[in-house]
Write a protein that holds these residues in place. Structure first.
Motif, PDB file in Angstrom:
ATOM      1  N   ILE A 170       0.858  -1.177   0.000  1.00 49.46           N
ATOM      2  CA  ILE A 170       0.000   0.000   0.000  1.00 49.46           C
ATOM      3  C   ILE A 170       0.902   1.236   0.000  1.00 49.46           C
ATOM      4  CG2 ILE A 170      -1.794   1.280   1.214  1.00 49.46           C
ATOM      5  CD1 ILE A 170      -2.650  -1.535   0.199  1.00 49.46           C
ATOM      6  N   PRO A 171       0.870   2.025  -1.087  1.00 50.43           N
ATOM      7  CA  PRO A 171       1.670   3.246  -1.084  1.00 50.43           C
ATOM      8  C   PRO A 171       1.177   4.187   0.017  1.00 50.43           C
ATOM      9  CG  PRO A 171       0.938   2.701  -3.319  1.00 50.43           C
ATOM     10  CD  PRO A 171       0.198   1.799  -2.368  1.00 50.43           C
ATOM     11  N   PRO A 172       2.078   4.840   0.744  1.00 53.78           N
ATOM     12  CA  PRO A 172       1.667   5.708   1.852  1.00 53.78           C
ATOM     13  C   PRO A 172       0.645   6.778   1.454  1.00 53.78           C
ATOM     14  CG  PRO A 172       4.040   5.405   1.879  1.00 53.78           C
ATOM     15  CD  PRO A 172       3.537   4.770   0.614  1.00 53.78           C
ATOM     16  N   SER A 176      -2.377  -4.424 -17.271  1.00 53.82           N
ATOM     17  CA  SER A 176      -2.286  -2.971 -17.376  1.00 53.82           C
ATOM     18  C   SER A 176      -2.361  -2.267 -16.016  1.00 53.82           C
ATOM     19  CB  SER A 176      -3.394  -2.443 -18.286  1.00 53.82           C
ATOM     20  OG  SER A 176      -4.656  -2.751 -17.750  1.00 53.82           O
ATOM     21  N   LEU A 177      -2.870  -2.929 -14.990  1.00 56.16           N
ATOM     22  CA  LEU A 177      -2.998  -2.323 -13.660  1.00 56.16           C
ATOM     23  C   LEU A 177      -2.270  -3.174 -12.614  1.00 56.16           C
ATOM     24  CD1 LEU A 177      -6.798  -1.405 -13.786  1.00 56.16           C
ATOM     25  CD2 LEU A 177      -4.868   0.153 -14.067  1.00 56.16           C
ATOM     26  N   VAL A 178      -0.990  -3.308 -12.760  1.00 58.18           N
ATOM     27  CA  VAL A 178      -0.205  -4.167 -11.878  1.00 58.18           C
ATOM     28  C   VAL A 178      -0.180  -3.600 -10.461  1.00 58.18           C
ATOM     29  CG1 VAL A 178       2.064  -5.194 -11.471  1.00 58.18           C
ATOM     30  CG2 VAL A 178       1.203  -4.949 -13.795  1.00 58.18           C
ATOM     31  N   ASP A 179      -0.771  -4.339  -9.526  1.00 57.46           N
ATOM     32  CA  ASP A 179      -0.766  -3.986  -8.100  1.00 57.46           C
ATOM     33  C   ASP A 179      -1.238  -2.549  -7.827  1.00 57.46           C
ATOM     34  OD1 ASP A 179       0.111  -6.560  -7.773  1.00 57.46           O
ATOM     35  OD2 ASP A 179       2.160  -6.024  -7.256  1.00 57.46           O
ATOM     36  N   THR A 180      -2.228  -2.104  -8.565  1.00 58.90           N
ATOM     37  CA  THR A 180      -2.790  -0.772  -8.385  1.00 58.90           C
ATOM     38  C   THR A 180      -3.632  -0.717  -7.109  1.00 58.90           C
ATOM     39  OG1 THR A 180      -2.853  -0.384 -10.757  1.00 58.90           O
ATOM     40  CG2 THR A 180      -4.339   0.939  -9.414  1.00 58.90           C
ATOM     41  N   VAL A 181      -3.494   0.365  -6.377  1.00 59.32           N
ATOM     42  CA  VAL A 181      -4.294   0.614  -5.178  1.00 59.32           C
ATOM     43  C   VAL A 181      -4.971   1.966  -5.365  1.00 59.32           C
ATOM     44  CG1 VAL A 181      -4.221   1.054  -2.693  1.00 59.32           C
ATOM     45  CG2 VAL A 181      -2.745  -0.703  -3.700  1.00 59.32           C
ATOM     46  N   TYR A 182      -6.308   1.991  -5.230  1.00 54.61           N
ATOM     47  CA  TYR A 182      -7.031   3.259  -5.289  1.00 54.61           C
ATOM     48  C   TYR A 182      -6.962   3.964  -3.934  1.00 54.61           C
ATOM     49  CZ  TYR A 182      -9.157   1.485  -9.611  1.00 54.61           C
ATOM     50  OH  TYR A 182      -9.367   0.988 -10.863  1.00 54.61           O
TER      51      TYR A 182
END
Length: 80
Positions: free
Chosen positions: A40-42, A66-72
């Motif tokens: 999870i990006p800070p 296209s959405l590698v390990d994307t976190v909204y």
């Protein structure tokens, strides 16, 4: 989204309660579709709103090329 508050984070389709792991200061959340713990990006951690049910919640699309390990966005539960 915490890093872009004019955009909505997600909807019920891509937001769900999850388990977390803390590794070397980072938070990793379990993605339900493939069982992978993703970082999870800070800047994606919600800090300005309460989490009504006290559980960890991950808002992320299903895994794809296209959405590698994307976190909204991510809401940290109170019990962790």
């Amino acid at each position: 989204m915490p890093d872009n508050p004019v955009l909505t984070c997600c909807n019920n389709a891509d937001c769900y309660p999850t388990e977390i792991r803390r590794v070397e200061g980072g938070i990793y959340a379990l993605r339900r579709e493939d069982g992978k713990y993703i970082l999870i990006p800070p800047q994606k951690v919600e800090r300005n709103r309460d989490n009504p049910d006290g559980r960890n919640h991950l808002c992320a699309p299903p895994p794809s090329a296209s959405l590698v390990d994307t976190v909204y966005c991510f809401a940290l539960g109170g019990a962790t």
